[in-house]
Every structure is written in structure tokens, then in C-alpha cells.
Scaffold this active site. Structure first.
Site, short mmCIF file in Angstrom:
data_model
loop_
_atom_site.label_atom_id
_atom_site.label_comp_id
_atom_site.label_asym_id
_atom_site.label_seq_id
_atom_site.Cartn_x
_atom_site.Cartn_y
_atom_site.Cartn_z
NE ARG A 185 -2.19 -1.60 3.46
CZ ARG A 185 -2.68 -1.78 4.68
NH1 ARG A 185 -3.94 -1.46 4.93
NH2 ARG A 185 -1.93 -2.29 5.64
CE1 TYR A 236 -0.80 -4.80 -1.98
CE2 TYR A 236 -2.93 -3.90 -1.34
CZ TYR A 236 -1.68 -4.40 -1.00
OH TYR A 236 -1.34 -4.51 0.32
CG HIS A 279 -6.52 -14.54 1.91
ND1 HIS A 279 -6.28 -15.76 2.50
CD2 HIS A 279 -5.47 -13.76 2.25
CE1 HIS A 279 -5.14 -15.71 3.16
NE2 HIS A 279 -4.64 -14.51 3.05
CE LYS A 311 -1.23 -20.91 7.57
NZ LYS A 311 -1.48 -20.19 8.85
NE ARG A 334 -0.53 -12.63 12.40
CZ ARG A 334 -0.77 -13.90 12.13
NH1 ARG A 334 -2.02 -14.31 11.93
NH2 ARG A 334 0.21 -14.79 12.07
CG ASP A 386 -2.59 -18.61 12.76
OD1 ASP A 386 -1.76 -19.38 13.30
OD2 ASP A 386 -2.26 -17.58 12.15
#
Length: 321
Positions: free
Chosen positions: A35, A56, A77, A95, A163, A176
Site C-alpha cells: 500500500r 496493487y 484474501h 492459507k 491479530r 490460523d
């Protein structure tokens, strides 16, 4: 020999590991995007990557880029997968590939329409050891599969802003570490299982702190998946058959397994190297693009996401009681 050019979206810890270990004859890291241009340039300089983008979409517009590796937080995602596919780029996404099966169905449909490869960067589906174990199991030397145990425990400092525990960042053990444990179980199961029962203990922010889940398929094969963010557990997967069982230590990136036969004998199976886990993902991605092997792992990924959805439904139902 054609060189496949890769671009990276999301420049956090996992992306650094990906770039640091990237060693391929058929591929090269060509561009990175963040960004902010400053962060992109710093990342590109560290790994001697030719192009850096502070936007992006600008990188997606680069016609030289063939494949996009996505390493942004989970909740983002699907947005970047769809943008990359719409830009006619193949996609390898970290993932968990999407938040739910509806998001994944949308991404798979678009990839199919554009004849592009979409895959999840799940090490278990790419490590050579697992393919060798599959070949051994197919000989029926071990007999019928009976039960799988897939524990994964990790201690995270109980910080609500981290997070791992932040619901806004798709925190919780399931999204996770849970993807590894469920992927391990699904790889060995003969067919897609149902979630027979699942119990979850939430963290104060509402995300799952720990859970235990029982899976069962039509072949009556069982799997137990145990997850926690508040206690370390050895990542030792156990797969039990009629004629013996196998254990895989540190199963997410394992390169060896030990087989214990009912007659008391033992055997080691070794294949690949733990240190090359991410390179196997890249290597297999290129093989799928070249048509040298089918994209079977995506259908396992689809099953895993569906299992995760059903686990969360169990948790929601129990919270209403």
C-alpha cells in the site's frame, strides 16, 4: 525454457519467508506490491526484486507478471484473489485461502472461466513426503484406515489487539493453525467427512481460543482435530490403520514419517526437505500451469474450508442453547 514471473501482494512475515527461500529454475520473483511505495521498495531491495509498486492494481496491470502470490491477512484474501484472476493472473494464496466456502466457490468459478490456476499455499498438500505416503497407502500394505489424530497447540500472548485474537483481522486458532490440522486429516481420509461434534472455548474477544472436533466419513474413518492458542502441543499427527500406524512429527512441513507395524517392526519413510516447503508450493504451481499435473489440491482445500464452515456452525448453534 519459459520463465514464470511472480508478483507478491502483501509484504509481511510470511512474504519475507517466501522471498528469502525462493529458488526456482522455472520461476523468478519479478515484482512486489504494497500500500506504500516505501515498503515495497525496501522489500524489493532486500531480495533484489526488479520491480516495486505502491499500488496493487498497478502490479496486476504489469503484463510480464504470470503468477500472483497473496500474503495479506485472511479477511482480504478473496478481494485480491478476484482482482488477480480478473487481471488474468494465476494465483497462489496463503492459507486459509478464503473465509468460507461461498467465497471460495466464487473464486473457483472465476478461475475456471478464465482457465487460470488457483491454489492454496498449504504445505501439507505439496510436501513430497505426503505423496510418497499416499503411494504406500494405496498398496494396501497398511490395510484400511481407521483413525486420525491431528493436534496443533501454540501459546500466544493473550493480547486482544494482537491479530491472533482480533476478530476484525479474522483471528482465532481455526483460521490460523486449524487449517493445517484439518488439511492433515483430510489428506488421509478417503472421502469428505461430516462434523459429528465440535466444541469451542472462546477468547474474550469472541474468537476461538481452543476447540476439539470429531470428523467421520462414509467409510467410518474417524479423525480428531484438537486446537489451542493457549497451550503448546507437539505437532505429531497419527494415522492408524488395521495393520499398523504412522506418526509424523511437525507435520505441516514434515520430510519423514515413522511406521509402526502390528508385528512390532518399524520403518522410516523419508522424502523431500522441510527447508524447501515453500519451494515445493512454487514448483507444483508451475507444474499445474504447464498442465503437467492436475490441480487436485484445490478440491482438498475446498473440503477443508467446508469443514471449517461446519465447525463454526456447530459453535454458533451451541452458543444459542
Amino acid at each position: 525454457m519459459k520463465k514464470y514471473h511472480w508478483g507478491i501482494i502483501g509484504l509481511g512475515t510470511v512474504a519475507h519467508e517466501f522471498a528469502e527461500n525462493f529458488k526456482q529454475e522455472t520461476s523468478e520473483l519479478t515484482a512486489v506490491a504494497s500500500r506504500t511505495m516505501e515498503k515495497a521498495r525496501q522489500f524489493a531491495e532486500i531480495y533484489q526484486i526488479p520491480k516495486a509498486y505502491g499500488n496493487y492494481q498497478e502490479m496486476l496491470n504489469d503484463e510480464k507478471i504470470d503468477i500472483i502470490y497473496i500474503a495479506v491477512p485472511n479477511r482480504q484474501h478473496i478481494q485480491h484473489i478476484l482482482q488477480a484472476l480478473n487481471a488474468n493472473k494465476h494465483v497462489l494464496c496463503e492459507k486459509a485461502i478464503t473465509m468460507n466456502k461461498d467465497e471460495l466457490a466464487k473464486a473457483m468459478k472465476l478461475a475456471q472461466e478464465k482457465n487460470l490456476v488457483l491454489a492454496e499455499a498449504m504445505t501439507i498438500f505439496n510436501m513430497p513426503l505426503y505423496q510418497q505416503l499416499r503411494s504406500l497407502i494405496d498398496t494396501n500394505k497398511l490395510g484400511a484406515l481407521k483413525m486420525i489424530q491431528a493436534p496443533f497447540g501454540s501459546y500466544k500472548e493473550p493480547d486482544p489487539t494482537n491479530r491472533f485474537f482480533n476478530p476484525e483481522l479474522a483471528g482465532g486458532a481455526l483460521l490460523d493453525i486449524g487449517t493445517y490440522a484439518i488439511s492433515f486429516a483430510r489428506f488421509f481420509l478417503s472421502s469428505q467427512p461430516k462434523v459429528i461434534a465440535s466444541s469451542m472455548v472462546p477468547f474474550e474477544t469472541g474468537v476461538d481460543e481452543q476447540s476439539v472436533t470429531l470428523l467421520r466419513n462414509k467409510e467410518n474413518e474417524l479423525a480428531v482435530v484438537s486446537l489451542t492458542f493457549q497451550a503448546k502441543m507437539p505437532k505429531v499427527g497419527i494415522v492408524a490403520f488395521e495393520n499398523g500406524y504412522l506418526t509424523i512429527t511437525d507435520y505441516p512441513r514434515a520430510d519423514r514419517a515413522e511406521i509402526f507395524f502390528n508385528d512390532g517392526t518399524r520403518e522410516w519413510i523419508k522424502s523431500g526437505s522441510t527447508t524447501q516447503a515453500m519451494n515445493y508450493e512454487v514448483e507444483n504451481m508451475v507444474k499445474m500451469i504447464k498442465g503437467e499435473c492436475p490441480n487436485r489440491s484445490l478440491f482438498l482445500t475446498k473440503d477443508v474450508i467446508e469443514i471449517m464452515d461446519n465447525m463454526q456452525k456447530c459453535w454458533q448453534a451451541s452458543s444459542l442453547l
